[in-house]
Write an enzyme that holds these catalytic residues in place. Structure first.
Site, mmCIF file in Angstrom:
data_model
loop_
_atom_site.group_PDB
_atom_site.id
_atom_site.type_symbol
_atom_site.label_atom_id
_atom_site.label_comp_id
_atom_site.label_asym_id
_atom_site.label_seq_id
_atom_site.Cartn_x
_atom_site.Cartn_y
_atom_site.Cartn_z
ATOM 1 C CG LEU A 136 34.555 35.728 45.549
ATOM 2 C CD1 LEU A 136 34.212 34.273 45.830
ATOM 3 C CD2 LEU A 136 34.403 36.551 46.811
ATOM 4 C CG ASP A 137 41.082 38.800 46.613
ATOM 5 O OD1 ASP A 137 40.864 39.676 45.760
ATOM 6 O OD2 ASP A 137 41.235 39.034 47.820
ATOM 7 N NE ARG A 138 46.026 33.815 41.063
ATOM 8 C CZ ARG A 138 46.432 33.573 39.811
ATOM 9 N NH1 ARG A 138 46.301 32.356 39.317
ATOM 10 N NH2 ARG A 138 46.968 34.519 39.085
ATOM 11 N NE ARG A 237 43.661 39.080 51.494
ATOM 12 C CZ ARG A 237 44.278 39.063 50.311
ATOM 13 N NH1 ARG A 237 43.553 39.135 49.198
ATOM 14 N NH2 ARG A 237 45.584 38.966 50.231
#
Length: 296
Positions: A136-138, A237
């Site tokens: 998962l992205d930060r 996104r």
């Protein structure tokens, strides 16, 4: 009268196993606590077998094993402001990641989930390390799986799309969504600046399919559930931006709308077949409270 120092008091009660039995069955037969309290202690990592933390209810005890039961409601082995352990067995661990932490190391200073888990495994004397299976992205929060050994990691990676049968995210997006539900599908490809862009025709990228369902809306924002059919980089996104309703707080693909001062994306449902036991494993976390507050 000599008072005991509460900080030096033993935090566990110890028992010796007389006959082989599954752990939960043995606990219910030997402890005076209610069934729900015993289960909660087990889930909250308050049970040790031979000094190692065990959360598996069907863990097979042998005669002579030492079982230690935590006296406190919460186990003191794991503390992290960034990571919560949701489930753990000898093959894998499911965690809920907070915003602001990477899935794995990228440089020396940034906190990352792998290091947090490796420290915990070391502290609890588990001879294993956390193996990254997906990321998962930060700035995305939510549910993740980490394998505890190379074999489990390979089983998960080799057959990821058959093993994981339901993966859903919830997001706050900018503006009022027109449709209640639908599907967006196109090809996604990174350019040289590592920005992912989409194309309605094959651009040499990877085909990506996202199903969406609106859970709530105001004139300013919509609360949307996204179910991934494919798991491409930045898929939600980019697809949100394609629909004209980018995820709030998205610096890369957004429109500047940032009501919560964070990327408003949370991985809240994760369902998979256990790669070793083949049991159905289903996890769901609540929609973040601050997401809900925007729709009060």
């Amino acid at each position: 009268m000599i008072r005991k120092n509460p900080y030096k008091e033993e935090k566990y009660k110890h028992y010796r196993v007389a006959e082989p039995a599954p752990l939960l069955e043995w606990l219910l037969a030997n402890l005076t606590e209610s069934k729900s309290k015993v289960k909660a202690t087990l889930q909250n990592r308050g049970i040790k077998v031979n000094s190692k933390c065990v959360t598996q209810f069907d863990y097979q005890l042998k005669a002579g094993d030492k079982v230690s039961v935590s006296k406190s409601k919460k186990n003191d082995q794991f503390h992290s402001r960034y990571v919560k352990i949701v489930y753990e067995d000898r093959f894998l661990v499911v965690v809920e990641k907070n915003v602001g932490i990477l899935s794995m190391a990228a440089g020396h200073t940034s906190p990352n989930v792998k290091k947090v888990l490796d420290d915990y495994f070391h502290k609890t004397r588990q001879k294993c390390t956390a193996h990254v299976v997906h990321r998962l992205d930060r700035d995305t929060s939510g549910l993740m799986i980490y394998a505890k050994d190379m074999q489990t990691e390979q089983l998960l990676e080799r057959d990821w799309h058959n093993i994981v049968y339901d993966r859903r995210y919830v997001a706050v997006v900018s503006g009022e969504m027109e449709d209640d539900e639908g599907t967006i599908a196109n090809w996604l490809k990174d350019n040289k600046s590592y920005v992912t862009y989409s194309s309605p025709v094959d651009n040499g990228g990877r085909y990506a399919v996202t199903h969406f369902r609106v859970l709530d809306r105001t004139v300013s924002h919509s609360l949307v559930e996204y179910r991934l059919e494919t798991g491409r980089k930045n898929q939600i996104r980019v697809h949100s931006a394609d629909m004209g309703h980018p995820v709030c707080g998205d610096i890369k693909y957004g429109n500047g709308d940032d009501p919560l001062h964070r990327l408003c994306l949370h991985a809240y449902v994760l369902c998979f077949y256990h790669p070793v036991t083949h049991q159905r494993m289903e996890f769901e976390t609540p929609v973040p409270t601050n997401f809900r507050h925007l729709f009060k």
